[in-house]
Write a protein that holds these residues in place. Structure first.
Motif, PDB file in Angstrom:
ATOM      1  N   ASN A 207      61.521  42.785 -13.007  1.00 50.32           N
ATOM      2  CA  ASN A 207      61.215  43.429 -14.285  1.00 50.32           C
ATOM      3  C   ASN A 207      60.627  44.818 -14.116  1.00 50.32           C
ATOM      4  O   ASN A 207      60.898  45.721 -14.880  1.00 50.32           O
ATOM      5  CB  ASN A 207      60.240  42.580 -15.087  1.00 50.32           C
ATOM      6  N   ASN A 208      59.761  44.950 -13.145  1.00 46.94           N
ATOM      7  CA  ASN A 208      59.107  46.227 -12.926  1.00 46.94           C
ATOM      8  C   ASN A 208      58.441  46.236 -11.543  1.00 46.94           C
ATOM      9  O   ASN A 208      58.493  45.240 -10.822  1.00 46.94           O
ATOM     10  CB  ASN A 208      58.068  46.511 -14.024  1.00 46.94           C
ATOM     11  N   LYS A 209      57.814  47.333 -11.233  1.00 46.13           N
ATOM     12  CA  LYS A 209      57.236  47.506  -9.910  1.00 46.13           C
ATOM     13  C   LYS A 209      56.202  46.413  -9.614  1.00 46.13           C
ATOM     14  O   LYS A 209      56.162  45.853  -8.523  1.00 46.13           O
ATOM     15  CB  LYS A 209      56.567  48.891  -9.850  1.00 46.13           C
ATOM     16  N   TYR A 210      55.400  46.166 -10.597  1.00 43.62           N
ATOM     17  CA  TYR A 210      54.349  45.184 -10.438  1.00 43.62           C
ATOM     18  C   TYR A 210      54.902  43.787 -10.173  1.00 43.62           C
ATOM     19  O   TYR A 210      54.364  43.012  -9.378  1.00 43.62           O
ATOM     20  CB  TYR A 210      53.496  45.174 -11.702  1.00 43.62           C
ATOM     21  N   ASP A 211      56.001  43.501 -10.843  1.00 43.99           N
ATOM     22  CA  ASP A 211      56.664  42.213 -10.664  1.00 43.99           C
ATOM     23  C   ASP A 211      57.127  42.030  -9.221  1.00 43.99           C
ATOM     24  O   ASP A 211      57.131  40.920  -8.689  1.00 43.99           O
ATOM     25  CB  ASP A 211      57.859  42.152 -11.624  1.00 43.99           C
ATOM     26  N   ILE A 212      57.510  43.128  -8.611  1.00 39.98           N
ATOM     27  CA  ILE A 212      57.923  43.036  -7.208  1.00 39.98           C
ATOM     28  C   ILE A 212      56.742  42.590  -6.350  1.00 39.98           C
ATOM     29  O   ILE A 212      56.869  41.698  -5.501  1.00 39.98           O
ATOM     30  CB  ILE A 212      58.436  44.394  -6.683  1.00 39.98           C
ATOM     31  N   LEU A 213      55.589  43.203  -6.617  1.00 36.38           N
ATOM     32  CA  LEU A 213      54.392  42.841  -5.852  1.00 36.38           C
ATOM     33  C   LEU A 213      54.067  41.358  -5.991  1.00 36.38           C
ATOM     34  O   LEU A 213      53.857  40.651  -4.996  1.00 36.38           O
ATOM     35  CB  LEU A 213      53.211  43.687  -6.329  1.00 36.38           C
ATOM     36  N   LEU A 214      54.067  40.891  -7.222  1.00 34.32           N
ATOM     37  CA  LEU A 214      53.771  39.478  -7.444  1.00 34.32           C
ATOM     38  C   LEU A 214      54.784  38.579  -6.746  1.00 34.32           C
ATOM     39  O   LEU A 214      54.425  37.554  -6.180  1.00 34.32           O
ATOM     40  CB  LEU A 214      53.746  39.168  -8.941  1.00 34.32           C
ATOM     41  N   SER A 215      56.036  38.995  -6.784  1.00 31.46           N
ATOM     42  CA  SER A 215      57.070  38.180  -6.145  1.00 31.46           C
ATOM     43  C   SER A 215      56.850  38.094  -4.638  1.00 31.46           C
ATOM     44  O   SER A 215      57.063  37.055  -4.029  1.00 31.46           O
ATOM     45  CB  SER A 215      58.446  38.762  -6.434  1.00 31.46           C
ATOM     46  N   VAL A 216      56.415  39.208  -4.071  1.00 33.54           N
ATOM     47  CA  VAL A 216      56.127  39.188  -2.630  1.00 33.54           C
ATOM     48  C   VAL A 216      55.110  38.097  -2.330  1.00 33.54           C
ATOM     49  O   VAL A 216      55.282  37.300  -1.405  1.00 33.54           O
ATOM     50  CB  VAL A 216      55.605  40.558  -2.151  1.00 33.54           C
ATOM     51  N   PHE A 217      54.049  38.037  -3.144  1.00 34.70           N
ATOM     52  CA  PHE A 217      53.053  36.993  -2.913  1.00 34.70           C
ATOM     53  C   PHE A 217      53.622  35.604  -3.089  1.00 34.70           C
ATOM     54  O   PHE A 217      53.535  34.761  -2.221  1.00 34.70           O
ATOM     55  CB  PHE A 217      51.879  37.145  -3.872  1.00 34.70           C
ATOM     56  N   GLU A 218      54.186  35.398  -4.268  1.00 33.97           N
ATOM     57  CA  GLU A 218      54.669  34.062  -4.582  1.00 33.97           C
ATOM     58  C   GLU A 218      55.568  33.507  -3.496  1.00 33.97           C
ATOM     59  O   GLU A 218      55.420  32.375  -3.059  1.00 33.97           O
ATOM     60  CB  GLU A 218      55.441  34.073  -5.904  1.00 33.97           C
ATOM     61  N   GLU A 219      56.475  34.333  -3.056  1.00 37.12           N
ATOM     62  CA  GLU A 219      57.463  33.813  -2.132  1.00 37.12           C
ATOM     63  C   GLU A 219      56.957  33.718  -0.703  1.00 37.12           C
ATOM     64  O   GLU A 219      57.163  32.731  -0.022  1.00 37.12           O
ATOM     65  CB  GLU A 219      58.727  34.662  -2.218  1.00 37.12           C
ATOM     66  N   GLU A 220      56.275  34.748  -0.273  1.00 40.11           N
ATOM     67  CA  GLU A 220      55.861  34.766   1.129  1.00 40.11           C
ATOM     68  C   GLU A 220      54.598  33.934   1.376  1.00 40.11           C
ATOM     69  O   GLU A 220      54.516  33.180   2.342  1.00 40.11           O
ATOM     70  CB  GLU A 220      55.636  36.205   1.589  1.00 40.11           C
ATOM     71  N   VAL A 221      53.633  34.118   0.497  1.00 40.24           N
ATOM     72  CA  VAL A 221      52.370  33.412   0.701  1.00 40.24           C
ATOM     73  C   VAL A 221      52.535  31.912   0.485  1.00 40.24           C
ATOM     74  O   VAL A 221      51.958  31.105   1.216  1.00 40.24           O
ATOM     75  CB  VAL A 221      51.277  33.955  -0.241  1.00 40.24           C
ATOM     76  N   GLY A 222      53.327  31.552  -0.494  1.00 43.60           N
ATOM     77  CA  GLY A 222      53.592  30.146  -0.757  1.00 43.60           C
ATOM     78  C   GLY A 222      54.035  29.404   0.492  1.00 43.60           C
ATOM     79  O   GLY A 222      53.572  28.305   0.781  1.00 43.60           O
ATOM     80  N   LYS A 223      54.901  30.057   1.244  1.00 41.37           N
ATOM     81  CA  LYS A 223      55.403  29.436   2.475  1.00 41.37           C
ATOM     82  C   LYS A 223      54.266  29.088   3.433  1.00 41.37           C
ATOM     83  O   LYS A 223      54.251  28.029   4.047  1.00 41.37           O
ATOM     84  CB  LYS A 223      56.355  30.400   3.195  1.00 41.37           C
TER      85      LYS A 223
END
Lengths: 200, 200
Positions: A47-63
């Motif tokens: 959606n936007n730049k900020y969304d990219i940041l959140l996605s990085v967390f969700e996907e990488e940190v979740g693992k």
DNA sequence: ATTACAAGAATGAATGGTCATTCATGTTTT
DNA sequence: AAAACATGAATGACCATTCATTCTTGTAAT
């Protein structure tokens, strides 16, 4: 090119760029360039730049969280569990330096949303440590005067600061093994009822 | 109004605003408003936005380092020294939450210049811990297998993480005294040759 | 097998909003 | 009445986001 592929290409490009330049200084065009896509393409996936940041967390940190919890479930000596946590954390941070920097630096931004995200996730993550300590107290291995909430932070903070410096400096590197051994030898001696007891 | 007065008014306004909004999100006009001066006035005292950030460190952080070193010079029991460091650090972070956030969050931005600044200052600051540990090892109080470079980070990281959470969350607060006691009881037991020895 | 067409994916130039910074002007101090 | 200090509106650079256009892929008709 398949969509899924491009999505994750952008995620890993973003991780790299955020780590290098910081969230605010990073340009979308930097990420696009790194991911070898057009600027506009990024907005097909986020959606936007900020969304990219959140996605990085969700996907990488979740693992990382998932993996750590799985390993911990296979062991019930609280001393070994603390060791597992330390080693897993250090390994994860070492394995992906870009991600480590993003977590350590960007996750500390004071934005409300990030804060909430962190509270929902990292406090889960550090909560694992508190849980281990509580169990160890129940079974009489850890001192009952230790406050799990403080000790978890001390332990996590120690690990975090050490791995932070990996990224920030050129200093002599110790191996994960060495570091884990040192930290554990300090903390286990520090919180055990009888410090001369070693696990197993 | 005297110039010196205005300079420090801007510094403390900036500390407050940076802490609240983060360096990049903070507007010069926010700082100006908080300091009750015009936007342009800020440029009579600072070269640019970034210069304000650096000044915040130089002036505020310098005070802490100086103060800690003075207190440490009056004591030569390495166990007491570690206690002094912990208490001073926690007090300083608690006393000025705005500054604490700025240090903890903004100082971690990956900018080259900040990095260098930090290397020149915070590694001095954490270096104090390593020095204390080395002295303690010489006098046979601290275990010789402890690596001062790792232990300093573990100790600093523990303190830092704990004070970070003061700012970031609404959780139950422990007092500085309680926290220092806990951390020291863990670390002293963790790194002493004979953990049953208490100072004095 | 070739052509025709549509739908989805990708592109990157253009737009618009947001500030850091400047500076012409005003105010205070000496 | 200089000099020093302060003001805040105007400037201009920067970059996230948009969107008109192009490219790619899959399907179906011949």
């Amino acid at each position: 090119m398949k969509a899924e592929n491009k999505h994750s290409k952008i995620i890993s490009a973003a991780t790299k760029v955020f780590a290098k330049k910081g969230f605010f200084t990073a340009r979308i065009s930097d990420i696009a360039k790194e991911a070898k896509v057009a600027d506009g393409t990024i907005y097909l996936y986020f959606n936007n730049k900020y969304d990219i940041l959140l996605s990085v967390f969700e996907e990488e940190v979740g693992k990382i969280v998932e993996n750590t919890e799985k390993l911990l479930s296979l062991e019930d000596d609280p001393r070994k569990q603390l060791e597992i946590f330390a080693i897993q954390h250090l390994l994860a941070m070492k394995k992906n330096r870009h991600l480590a920097e993003v977590i350590q630096i960007e996750l500390r931004q004071t934005h409300k949303i990030i804060k909430e995200y962190r509270d929902n996730n990292f406090s889960n993550y550090t909560g694992i440590i508190a849980e281990i300590i509580r169990n160890g107290q129940k079974s009489g291995i850890y001192r009952s005067d230790i406050k799990p909430d403080l000790a978890k932070r001390a332990f996590f903070g120690a690990l975090d600061e050490i791995s932070r410096v990996w990224n920030a400096s050129l200093e002599t590197n110790y191996s994960v093994k060495e570091i884990a051994t040192q930290i554990l030898s300090i903390f286990l001696a520090g919180i055990q009822v009888d410090p001369s007891n070693l696990p197993e």
